[in-house]
Design a protein around this motif. Structure first.
Motif, PDB file in Angstrom:
ATOM      1  N   GLY A 145      -2.772  -2.667   8.123  1.00 44.52           N
ATOM      2  CA  GLY A 145      -2.901  -3.325   6.826  1.00 44.52           C
ATOM      3  C   GLY A 145      -1.851  -4.388   6.577  1.00 44.52           C
ATOM      4  O   GLY A 145      -1.909  -5.093   5.561  1.00 44.52           O
TER       5      GLY A 145
ATOM      6  N   THR B 215       8.719  -5.040  12.978  1.00 46.01           N
ATOM      7  CA  THR B 215       9.359  -4.290  11.898  1.00 46.01           C
ATOM      8  C   THR B 215       9.859  -2.940  12.393  1.00 46.01           C
ATOM      9  O   THR B 215       9.196  -2.258  13.168  1.00 46.01           O
TER      10      THR B 215
ATOM     11  N   ASP C  36       1.451  -3.880   6.128  1.00 48.26           N
ATOM     12  CA  ASP C  36       2.647  -3.450   5.400  1.00 48.26           C
ATOM     13  C   ASP C  36       3.866  -3.396   6.316  1.00 48.26           C
ATOM     14  O   ASP C  36       4.984  -3.671   5.891  1.00 48.26           O
ATOM     15  N   TRP C  37       3.630  -2.987   7.562  1.00 53.33           N
ATOM     16  CA  TRP C  37       4.669  -3.009   8.585  1.00 53.33           C
ATOM     17  C   TRP C  37       4.195  -3.947   9.680  1.00 53.33           C
ATOM     18  O   TRP C  37       3.317  -3.609  10.472  1.00 53.33           O
ATOM     19  N   THR C  38       4.736  -5.135   9.721  1.00 57.47           N
ATOM     20  CA  THR C  38       4.278  -6.141  10.676  1.00 57.47           C
ATOM     21  C   THR C  38       4.936  -5.945  12.040  1.00 57.47           C
ATOM     22  O   THR C  38       5.898  -5.175  12.187  1.00 57.47           O
TER      23      THR C  38
ATOM     24  N   MET D 266       0.856  -1.193   0.000  1.00 58.75           N
ATOM     25  CA  MET D 266       0.000   0.000   0.000  1.00 58.75           C
ATOM     26  C   MET D 266       0.888   1.238   0.000  1.00 58.75           C
ATOM     27  O   MET D 266       1.584   1.521   0.969  1.00 58.75           O
TER      28      MET D 266
ATOM     29  N   GLN E 292      -0.860   1.690   7.625  1.00 59.23           N
ATOM     30  CA  GLN E 292       0.241   0.850   7.153  1.00 59.23           C
ATOM     31  C   GLN E 292       0.459  -0.338   8.079  1.00 59.23           C
ATOM     32  O   GLN E 292       0.742  -1.449   7.637  1.00 59.23           O
TER      33      GLN E 292
END
Length: 229
Positions: free
Chosen positions: A25, A32, A27-29, A1, A22
């Motif tokens: 969603g 991270t 994108d940054w787990t 994204m 982010q």
């Protein structure tokens, strides 16, 4: 994204929401490391101070954590619900079960740690509860909780005191509902006076087990009424 530049308005709120999106969603787990402030500022089209405030808001929500010398890391994929909010949403029986553990332990400590000043305050709180029996349900419930708070204070443990303080708004409303719904004071306006007197007496005698037993019996009786509703 992709991260699109955002338009000025409440910039911090917008930046916070974009960064939160982010994370939620995926994108940054969790675990991270986020890009640096300069990189995030360029990606969002805002200043570094705005990014800094947005990261502070996410940290307050329990989603990220700044590690000195290492950067900012993702802690959780969703905001952590504040304790006070969780309490307000919880079932009163769940709150009461936890209250029982907190208060029974506090009563034991109060019996061993109480000072002369604590005894004066306990007796005064007991007399206020008796005086409130001549008033309405709201005043009586308030005086009842005040007596219990005085017992917790006599334990001289700030953590226990803080926990009980968090319970008070929920307890006050739900106990008032219980008293009114079941008409607990119709026959005896000073409902529970014998038990509360026994509790104070046990603390005066430094009888920790006796104080715990009396309070546990009282709270278990109320919990049984709540389960029956």
């Amino acid at each position: 994204m992709p991260l699109d530049a955002i338009r000025p308005s409440p910039l911090v709120e917008q930046a916070t929401e974009r960064l939160r999106a982010q994370i939620t969603g995926g994108d940054w787990t969790v675990g991270t490391k986020l890009p640096g402030e300069t990189t995030l500022a360029q990606m969002l089209g805002v200043g570094r101070s705005t990014v800094r405030e947005a990261l502070r808001a996410l940290a307050g929500a329990g989603m990220v954590q700044a590690r000195h010398g290492s950067g900012v890391f993702v802690l959780a994929a969703e905001p952590v619900e504040e304790w006070s909010v969780k309490l307000r949403r919880a079932a009163i029986t769940d709150v009461y079960e936890v209250r029982m553990f907190v208060e029974v332990g506090a009563a034991q400590l109060a019996a061993t740690r109480r000072s002369h000043g604590d005894l004066i305050r306990l007796r005064e709180a007991l007399e206020r509860r008796r005086a409130a029996a001549l008033e309405g349900d709201a005043a009586f419930v308030e005086a009842d909780i005040a007596l219990h708070a005085t017992v917790v204070e006599a334990a001289h443990n700030p953590v226990l005191d803080g926990l009980f303080t968090e319970f008070v708004p929920v307890l006050q409303k739900r106990l008032l509902d219980l008293v009114e719904l079941l008409g607990l004071r119709e026959r005896d306006p000073n409902n529970g006076d014998a038990g509360h007197t026994a509790l104070v007496d046990a603390i005066v005698r430094r009888d920790a087990e006796g104080a715990a037993r009396v309070l546990r019996e009282e709270l278990e009786q109320t919990l049984a009424l709540l389960h029956a509703l």
